[in-house]
Every structure is written in C-alpha cells, then in structure tokens.
Design a protein around this motif. Structure first.
Motif, PDB file in Angstrom:
ATOM      1  N   HIS A 156     -31.472  -3.218  11.785  1.00  0.00           N
ATOM      2  CA  HIS A 156     -32.757  -3.796  12.171  1.00  0.00           C
ATOM      3  C   HIS A 156     -33.840  -2.729  12.259  1.00  0.00           C
ATOM      4  O   HIS A 156     -33.540  -1.523  12.268  1.00  0.00           O
TER       5      HIS A 156
ATOM      6  N   ASN B 252     -39.850  -2.535  24.655  1.00  0.00           N
ATOM      7  CA  ASN B 252     -38.591  -3.220  24.379  1.00  0.00           C
ATOM      8  C   ASN B 252     -37.511  -2.623  25.265  1.00  0.00           C
ATOM      9  O   ASN B 252     -37.386  -1.402  25.383  1.00  0.00           O
TER      10      ASN B 252
ATOM     11  N   ARG C 297     -27.513  -2.364  27.757  1.00  0.00           N
ATOM     12  CA  ARG C 297     -26.320  -1.942  27.010  1.00  0.00           C
ATOM     13  C   ARG C 297     -25.126  -1.768  27.931  1.00  0.00           C
ATOM     14  O   ARG C 297     -25.266  -1.807  29.151  1.00  0.00           O
TER      15      ARG C 297
HETATM   16  O1  LIG Z   1     -37.893  -2.588  19.730  1.00  0.00           O
HETATM   17  C1  LIG Z   1     -36.994  -3.316  19.318  1.00  0.00           C
HETATM   18  O2  LIG Z   1     -37.106  -4.548  19.301  1.00  0.00           O
HETATM   19  C2  LIG Z   1     -35.741  -2.715  18.749  1.00  0.00           C
HETATM   20  C3  LIG Z   1     -35.274  -1.474  19.463  1.00  0.00           C
HETATM   21  C4  LIG Z   1     -34.076  -0.887  18.798  1.00  0.00           C
HETATM   22  O3  LIG Z   1     -33.847  -1.102  17.633  1.00  0.00           O
HETATM   23  C5  LIG Z   1     -33.116  -0.037  19.524  1.00  0.00           C
HETATM   24  O4  LIG Z   1     -33.343   0.297  20.698  1.00  0.00           O
HETATM   25  O5  LIG Z   1     -32.075   0.295  18.922  1.00  0.00           O
END
Ligand SMILES: O=C(O)CCC(=O)C(=O)O
Length: 173
Positions: free
Chosen positions: A150, A164, A168
């Motif tokens: 992604h 974001n 985890r």
């Molecule tokens: O900002 C996002 O939506 C994706 C963040 C992302 O790809 C990650 O933290 O691995």
C-alpha cells in the motif's frame, strides 16, 4: 481488508488530534536508499507499552474500542503525520508484521490510500484506491499483509495535515 467508515465520530477524532499534537514528539525519519540517506516525507512517532512515549487517555479509549471490535490486543501504535499533500508514503508491505492484525485509523485531511497485489503474488495486477477521511478505520490482517502492498501518494491539492495511527501487535500472540 475491512473498512469501517466513521469509526470515530468527528468530536472524538478532533479530541484525539488535539491530544496527539500536544503530547507527541515526532521525528524526522530517514531511510538508506541506494547507499544514500534520504529523509522520509512525513513525521513519525512510536507510542505504546514499554515506550518512552506512552499511551494517552484518548489513545487508550480508542485501543479499548478496537480490542473489543477485533477481539485481539494491541501494544503499540505507530503515528504518521503528513503535514500536507507533499508528504506521502511510498509502496510498501508491512511484511514484518505478517500474520497479525493492523488497525489503521485516519484523522484530519482526507487522503487517497492505494493498495495493489505484490508482484510476487499470483493476483491480477490492479490498484484499488480508497479515500480515507477523518475517523475512518481500515483493518488489515495476515492475508492482506502477505499478498498486498500500500501507499499514500503525494497530492498537491491537499493543504491540510493528516495523521494516521496504525495500532500494532509487537508482543501480542
Ligand atoms: O498513512 C497511512 O494510511 C498508511 C501508513 C502506513 O502505510 C504504515 O504505517 O505502514
């Protein structure tokens, strides 16, 4: 992958952003690329159990809701801050966390989130784009992590910041 639009309502999202901006020390990360150190085009921070930047009250409330929704625990949250549309994250898979659950919560400016099958997978090449808005949640599980990658591409039309949060499972079995 599962999509939960408006998982957080507007007010809760705003409160979380205010708290994160007031309490998070962001780093300007860099990566080694072809032998050169290159700054990543976004700000990042890690928070969670056993971290120098611990959970905050709003983060804990979100974590509790996620754990109830998904039936699994989270011990770490990675924070990406995209200052405006010039910030981005390039194509990548979260392979190191393959087999586990990642809950990705978007706050602030709406940005396009793209995903596509990895080249080594047998899946037909295609890119799927999803606009992620304030409060939207995307949940990625083992299969998505193994076969898909992604990105958040640059978008010069975007003038506002986006945060974001990826919840985890570093030490959760
Ligand atoms: O900002 C996002 O939506 C994706 C963040 C992302 O790809 C990650 O933290 O691995």
């Amino acid at each position: 992958m599962a999509f939960y639009p408006a998982f957080l309502d507007f007010e809760d999202g705003d409160a979380l952003v205010t708290e994160l901006l007031a309490t998070t020390k962001f780093a300007a990360d860099s990566r080694l690329m072809y032998g050169k150190r290159v700054a990543v085009p976004r700000e990042t921070a890690g928070r969670g159990d056993r971290m120098s930047q611990p959970w905050t009250p709003h983060l804990l409330a979100v974590r509790e809701r996620l754990e109830a929704l998904l039936g699994t625990g989270f011990d770490y949250v990675f924070v990406n801050r995209y200052r405006d549309g010039r910030d981005s994250v390039a194509w990548h898979g979260d392979h190191e966390i393959s087999g586990k659950v990642v809950a990705s919560l978007s706050l602030g400016a709406t940005r396009e989130f793209d995903f596509r099958p990895k080249r080594e997978s047998d899946l037909r090449p295609r890119t799927i784009a999803l606009d992620l808005a304030h409060g939207d949640l995307v949940v990625m599980r083992g299969e998505t992590q193994r076969y898909w990658e992604h990105r958040v591409r640059k978008d010069p039309r975007v003038r506002e910041a986006r945060i974001n949060l990826t919840f985890r499972q570093h030490h959760v079995r």
